[in-house]
Design an enzyme around this catalytic site. Structure first.
Site, PDB file in Angstrom:
ATOM      1  N   ARG A  84       0.973  -1.085  -0.046  1.00 26.86           N
ATOM      2  CA  ARG A  84       0.199  -0.106   0.109  1.00 26.86           C
ATOM      3  C   ARG A  84       0.808   1.447  -0.086  1.00 26.86           C
ATOM      4  O   ARG A  84       0.267   2.219  -0.574  1.00 26.86           O
ATOM      5  CB  ARG A  84      -1.009   0.290   1.185  1.00 26.86           C
ATOM      6  CG  ARG A  84      -2.207   0.948   1.147  1.00 26.86           C
ATOM      7  CD  ARG A  84      -3.077   0.673   2.281  1.00 26.86           C
ATOM      8  NE  ARG A  84      -2.563   1.182   3.470  1.00 26.86           N
ATOM      9  CZ  ARG A  84      -2.844   0.472   4.542  1.00 26.86           C
ATOM     10  NH1 ARG A  84      -3.574  -0.629   4.427  1.00 26.86           N
ATOM     11  NH2 ARG A  84      -2.269   0.577   5.745  1.00 26.86           N
ATOM     12  N   TYR A  88     -10.631  24.526  -9.655  1.00 27.54           N
ATOM     13  CA  TYR A  88     -11.177  23.458 -10.499  1.00 27.54           C
ATOM     14  C   TYR A  88     -12.406  22.977  -9.646  1.00 27.54           C
ATOM     15  O   TYR A  88     -12.418  22.967  -8.522  1.00 27.54           O
ATOM     16  CB  TYR A  88      -9.960  22.172 -10.271  1.00 27.54           C
ATOM     17  CG  TYR A  88     -10.396  20.932 -10.878  1.00 27.54           C
ATOM     18  CD1 TYR A  88     -10.887  20.619 -12.174  1.00 27.54           C
ATOM     19  CD2 TYR A  88     -10.579  19.911 -10.138  1.00 27.54           C
ATOM     20  CE1 TYR A  88     -11.250  19.561 -12.915  1.00 27.54           C
ATOM     21  CE2 TYR A  88     -11.107  18.544 -10.660  1.00 27.54           C
ATOM     22  CZ  TYR A  88     -11.327  18.493 -11.885  1.00 27.54           C
ATOM     23  OH  TYR A  88     -11.899  17.184 -12.431  1.00 27.54           O
ATOM     24  N   ASP A 128      -2.714  24.279  -7.230  1.00 26.38           N
ATOM     25  CA  ASP A 128      -2.921  22.896  -8.144  1.00 26.38           C
ATOM     26  C   ASP A 128      -2.160  23.483  -9.482  1.00 26.38           C
ATOM     27  O   ASP A 128      -2.445  24.615  -9.890  1.00 26.38           O
ATOM     28  CB  ASP A 128      -4.460  22.940  -8.271  1.00 26.38           C
ATOM     29  CG  ASP A 128      -4.780  22.128  -9.524  1.00 26.38           C
ATOM     30  OD1 ASP A 128      -3.873  21.663 -10.499  1.00 26.38           O
ATOM     31  OD2 ASP A 128      -6.029  21.326  -9.461  1.00 26.38           O
ATOM     32  N   LYS A 186      -3.403  14.370 -16.949  1.00 23.15           N
ATOM     33  CA  LYS A 186      -3.213  15.543 -17.834  1.00 23.15           C
ATOM     34  C   LYS A 186      -2.052  15.430 -18.575  1.00 23.15           C
ATOM     35  O   LYS A 186      -1.644  14.137 -19.490  1.00 23.15           O
ATOM     36  CB  LYS A 186      -3.338  16.724 -17.456  1.00 23.15           C
ATOM     37  CG  LYS A 186      -4.782  17.076 -16.372  1.00 23.15           C
ATOM     38  CD  LYS A 186      -6.001  16.865 -17.296  1.00 23.15           C
ATOM     39  CE  LYS A 186      -7.122  16.500 -16.533  1.00 23.15           C
ATOM     40  NZ  LYS A 186      -7.528  17.499 -15.266  1.00 23.15           N
TER      41      LYS A 186
HETATM   42  C1  PLP Z   1      -8.275  17.104 -14.324  1.00 24.91           C
HETATM   43  C2  PLP Z   1      -7.996  18.271 -12.853  1.00 24.91           C
HETATM   44  C3  PLP Z   1      -8.005  17.825 -11.799  1.00 24.91           C
HETATM   45  C4  PLP Z   1      -8.400  16.318 -11.497  1.00 24.91           C
HETATM   46  O1  PLP Z   1      -7.548  15.504 -12.057  1.00 24.91           O
HETATM   47  P1  PLP Z   1      -8.442  14.101 -12.032  1.00 24.91           P
HETATM   48  O2  PLP Z   1      -7.082  12.987 -12.489  1.00 24.91           O
HETATM   49  O3  PLP Z   1      -9.155  14.074 -13.122  1.00 24.91           O
HETATM   50  O4  PLP Z   1      -8.907  13.568 -10.912  1.00 24.91           O
HETATM   51  C5  PLP Z   1      -7.761  18.787 -10.858  1.00 24.91           C
HETATM   52  N1  PLP Z   1      -7.191  20.084 -11.224  1.00 24.91           N
HETATM   53  C6  PLP Z   1      -7.053  20.316 -12.461  1.00 24.91           C
HETATM   54  C7  PLP Z   1      -6.758  21.813 -12.750  1.00 24.91           C
HETATM   55  C8  PLP Z   1      -7.705  19.737 -13.387  1.00 24.91           C
HETATM   56  O5  PLP Z   1      -7.548  20.075 -14.512  1.00 24.91           O
END
Ligand code: PLP
Length: 383
Positions: free
Chosen positions: A49, A102, A174, A199
């Site tokens: 884990r 987000y 973020d 992404k």
């Molecule tokens: C897509 C995204 C997230 C979340 O990512 P996931 O892997 O889809 O949970 C968080 N912050 C931003 C800026 C994003 O574009």
């Protein structure tokens, strides 16, 4: 660094890539070795884990790229955002979150953090200097995202971090849009930086992962909370993120140039009212973007002139190269109408529909031609 970080061929029979290591039970060869495995910060984990060699390769790679102390992998980007918030707060705390955050992170804060007795307040993404008046003695953290989700405002992260420090608040960022290649969060005073690896790190629209990286000050908080909650991720997806990182630099440069060229071309179209892209010289965030960022990714937005649903349908039915769907950061182009973004204190003045565009790696003239013909068809449908 993106080529070297997290690779150790000598440890794996000379293989260039750290392989997919699967495992739950990790056997010790003696009682002494078992006792040593359980010590905190032991590079050899005691249980699957906490990750295998594949996990540690990604964690060390992202930590180096972001310029932080250490990283943790999460099953999605949202899990990393939610966890970073949870790891830091306690009941009675006040948190400041950018209004341009987000959407699902906003939802987590207003639904889950509030239920736990945390007071959630949003600040406008242009409020850099006015943030001081919102800070309180019990402000535990400031959560920033720059550029902002859907509306692409650039924030002065250094100035925000300086003000947050006056009340002892941590800064969580973020950093998904810029990736660790185009923004270095820890050089601007950030304590915890988050990547939705779904992404650009993975980069091929075929897996979900998140990574949170902390500086030395925030690391213990981040790690302990994550282990308490049982956060972990599978090695196959982690392998895909490691593979993606090797080509991140060249991909991003192509996303950047395609995005800027497409944004400039679309701005000239009569159906486009405004382009929201911080790398364009007349964008309100351009000066800060140039000062703080090392590049732009391929994600931006356009606001159309006021059009009806039928014209919007024509636009999307004519697009050949742009997929309609969530997420972004893969090799392919996407376009999505995003409605009216949810905001508490900084509602953007929109006259027409807002469309988020991800410029993929296709030939740029193909992308410009495709979007332009679809806009023209929608414009004809209007008259
Ligand atoms: C897509 C995204 C997230 C979340 O990512 P996931 O892997 O889809 O949970 C968080 N912050 C931003 C800026 C994003 O574009």
């Amino acid at each position: 660094m993106a080529i070297q970080a997290g690779r150790n061929p000598q440890a794996f029979d000379g293989l260039v890539n750290t392989p997919v290591c699967r495992g739950s039970t990790i056997l010790a060869s003696s009682l002494e070795e078992w006792e040593a495995r359980k010590l905190p910060n032991n590079p050899y984990a005691s249980y699957g884990r906490f990750g295998t060699a594949t996990t540690r390769a990604l964690e060390s790679s992202v930590a180096r790229l972001e310029g932080g102390h250490a990283s943790l992998v999460f099953p999605s980007g949202l899990a990393a955002c939610a966890h970073a918030l949870l790891a830091v707060v306690r009941s009675g705390d006040h948190v400041l979150i950018t209004d341009s955050v987000y959407g699902p992170t906003r939802h987590f804060a207003t639904h889950v953090l509030s239920r736990l007795g945390v007071e959630v307040e949003f600040y406008g993404p242009h409020e850099t200097t006015g943030l001081r008046s919102r800070l309180r003695r019990n402000t535990r953290l400031v959560f920033v995202e720059s550029p902002g989700s859907l509306t692409f405002e650039i924030q002065d992260i250094g100035a925000i971090a300086e003000q947050a420090r006056t009340v002892g608040a941590l800064v969580i960022m973020d950093n998904t849009w810029a990736t660790p290649l185009f923004f270095k969060p820890f050089e601007h005073g950030v304590d915890i930086s988050i990547q939705s690896a779904t992404k650009y790190l993975i980069g091929h629209s075929d897996a979900l992962l998140g990574v949170a990286t902390a500086n030395a000050r925030a690391w213990d908080r981040l790690r302990e909370g994550a282990h308490d909650l049982g956060q972990t991720a599978g090695p196959d997806d982690i392998f895909l993120a490691l593979r993606g990182i090797r080509s991140l630099g060249v991909r991003l440069r192509q996303h950047e140039s395609n995005g800027i060229a497409l944004a400039q071309a679309l701005r000239a179209h009569p159906l486009v009212r405004r382009v929201l892209h911080p790398a364009l010289p007349d964008d309100p965030g351009h000066r800060l973007w140039r000062r703080d960022f090392l590049g732009a990714s391929g994600l931006f937005a356009i606001e159309l002139q006021p059009v009806g649903q039928a014209q919007l349908s024509t636009l999307f039915s004519r697009l050949q190269l742009f997929g309609i769907g969530l997420s972004w950061g893969g090799y392919e182009s996407l376009a999505l109408p995003v409605g009216t973004p949810t905001r508490s204190v900084s509602q953007p003045a929109l006259e027409g529909p807002l469309i988020r565009i991800h410029a993929g790696l296709e030939n740029i003239q193909d992308l410009i031609d495709d979007f332009s013909q679809a806009l023209s068809a929608a414009r004809l449908a209007l008259s």
